[in-house]
Scaffold this motif. Structure first.
Motif, mmCIF file in Angstrom:
data_model
loop_
_atom_site.group_PDB
_atom_site.id
_atom_site.type_symbol
_atom_site.label_atom_id
_atom_site.label_comp_id
_atom_site.label_asym_id
_atom_site.label_seq_id
_atom_site.Cartn_x
_atom_site.Cartn_y
_atom_site.Cartn_z
ATOM 1 N N ALA A 31 -1.665 118.982 60.118
ATOM 2 C CA ALA A 31 -1.146 120.267 60.581
ATOM 3 C C ALA A 31 -1.836 121.332 59.744
ATOM 4 N N SER A 32 -2.595 122.185 60.393
ATOM 5 C CA SER A 32 -3.402 123.158 59.667
ATOM 6 C C SER A 32 -3.810 124.280 60.606
ATOM 7 N N LYS A 33 -4.271 125.375 60.018
ATOM 8 C CA LYS A 33 -4.813 126.432 60.866
ATOM 9 C C LYS A 33 -6.120 125.973 61.505
ATOM 10 N N ARG A 34 -6.944 125.272 60.710
ATOM 11 C CA ARG A 34 -8.251 124.842 61.201
ATOM 12 C C ARG A 34 -8.559 123.436 60.698
ATOM 13 N N ILE A 35 -9.435 122.747 61.439
ATOM 14 C CA ILE A 35 -9.961 121.465 60.980
ATOM 15 C C ILE A 35 -11.438 121.391 61.333
ATOM 16 N N CYS A 36 -12.214 120.822 60.411
ATOM 17 C CA CYS A 36 -13.650 120.624 60.614
ATOM 18 C C CYS A 36 -13.940 119.133 60.469
ATOM 19 N N ILE A 37 -14.589 118.556 61.470
ATOM 20 C CA ILE A 37 -14.895 117.124 61.495
ATOM 21 C C ILE A 37 -16.407 116.960 61.503
ATOM 22 N N ALA A 38 -16.930 116.180 60.551
ATOM 23 C CA ALA A 38 -18.383 116.037 60.446
ATOM 24 C C ALA A 38 -18.777 114.592 60.163
ATOM 25 N N VAL A 49 -3.115 122.234 65.260
ATOM 26 C CA VAL A 49 -4.049 123.228 64.723
ATOM 27 C C VAL A 49 -4.016 124.502 65.564
ATOM 28 N N ASN A 50 -4.097 125.631 64.883
ATOM 29 C CA ASN A 50 -4.034 126.921 65.573
ATOM 30 C C ASN A 50 -5.382 127.394 66.088
ATOM 31 N N HIS A 51 -6.457 126.742 65.653
ATOM 32 C CA HIS A 51 -7.799 127.088 66.119
ATOM 33 C C HIS A 51 -8.495 125.828 66.635
ATOM 34 N N GLN A 52 -9.533 126.021 67.427
ATOM 35 C CA GLN A 52 -10.258 124.883 67.987
ATOM 36 C C GLN A 52 -10.813 123.988 66.881
ATOM 37 N N PRO A 53 -10.654 122.669 67.001
ATOM 38 C CA PRO A 53 -11.279 121.761 66.031
ATOM 39 C C PRO A 53 -12.798 121.918 66.075
ATOM 40 N N LEU A 54 -13.403 122.063 64.918
ATOM 41 C CA LEU A 54 -14.853 122.222 64.827
ATOM 42 C C LEU A 54 -15.485 120.856 64.566
ATOM 43 N N VAL A 55 -16.408 120.446 65.434
ATOM 44 C CA VAL A 55 -17.058 119.136 65.334
ATOM 45 C C VAL A 55 -18.529 119.361 65.006
#
Length: 216
Positions: A31-38, A49-55
């Motif tokens: 649970a977070s405002k943002r997540i970045c997956i790499a 998440v409140n923003h689109q997950p960044l891949v």
């Protein structure tokens, strides 16, 4: 917060950005405002998440699903870190970058500038809730009985079916307990149930989790 892991389940709540890098076969509950997956492979992300997950980078076989857990203080914690549970963009991954052209496993020869692989939505039939036990909970505190992040209708429908199935399982267990069986019959029944459960573990892929627990 940054995660690097293999073959496990992790949960977290962060007020800004969760960054998951170089993970394989893990389940992340965040649970977070943002997540970045790499650069991850064969992972499932249960997101609020409140923003689109960044891949980013070179990812393979990623799946995303709605946030799937709760505990009594969850709503208070979400408020403290500024996460709005009414806004969940778990199913809108935003992909940046291209795969590594020198990676022969994921990049066919003669092909250049292939867009990085995105994440697919988890099959609703495979969606399950993650139970957090209350080891030291206040008995007088009112528990949180529902996920603060609203479930999409499809996932909610399958959850309702599973609740019904769980009730049916309890009825079967009660019936078995009430059976008047001698010791030999009890052993035969236990052996049959164990064999069926083992078959299910292999067929569903959940045997991997048992191996992980043994490894711990």
């Amino acid at each position: 917060m940054t995660y690097l892991a293999k073959s496990c389940t992790r949960s977290c709540m962060i007020n800004n950005v969760v960054k998951v890098e170089h993970c394989e076969r893990v389940h992340i509950i965040a649970a977070s405002k943002r997540i970045c997956i790499a650069n991850c492979r064969e992972c499932i992300f249960y997101l609020g998440v409140n923003h689109q997950p960044l891949v980013l980078g070179d990812n393979h076989n990623l799946q995303v699903a709605p946030f799937n857990t709760c505990y009594p203080q969850l709503r208070d914690h979400l408020m403290q870190v500024g996460v709005d549970p009414s806004v969940n963009k778990w199913d809108q991954p935003f992909v940046l970058g291209v795969v590594d052209p020198h990676d022969s496993l994921s990049h066919p020869a003669g092909v250049s500038d292939v867009k990085a692989e995105s994440a697919t939505c988890l099959d609703p039939d495979l969606f399950t809730n993650f139970l957090i036990p209350s080891w030291f909970g206040d008995e007088t505190q009112e528990p949180t009985n529902c996920n603060p992040f609203p479930l999409p209708e499809t996932y909610g429908t399958f959850q309702s079916k599973k609740i019904y199935s769980h009730s049916a399982l309890e009825d079967i267990q009660k019936t078995i307990r009430e059976l008047q069986l001698d010791e030999n019959r009890k052993r035969d029944l236990a052996t049959a149930l164990h064999a069926q459960f083992k078959d299910w573990l292999y067929a569903s892929g959940n045997i991997r989790q048992q191996y992980c627990l043994q490894g711990d």
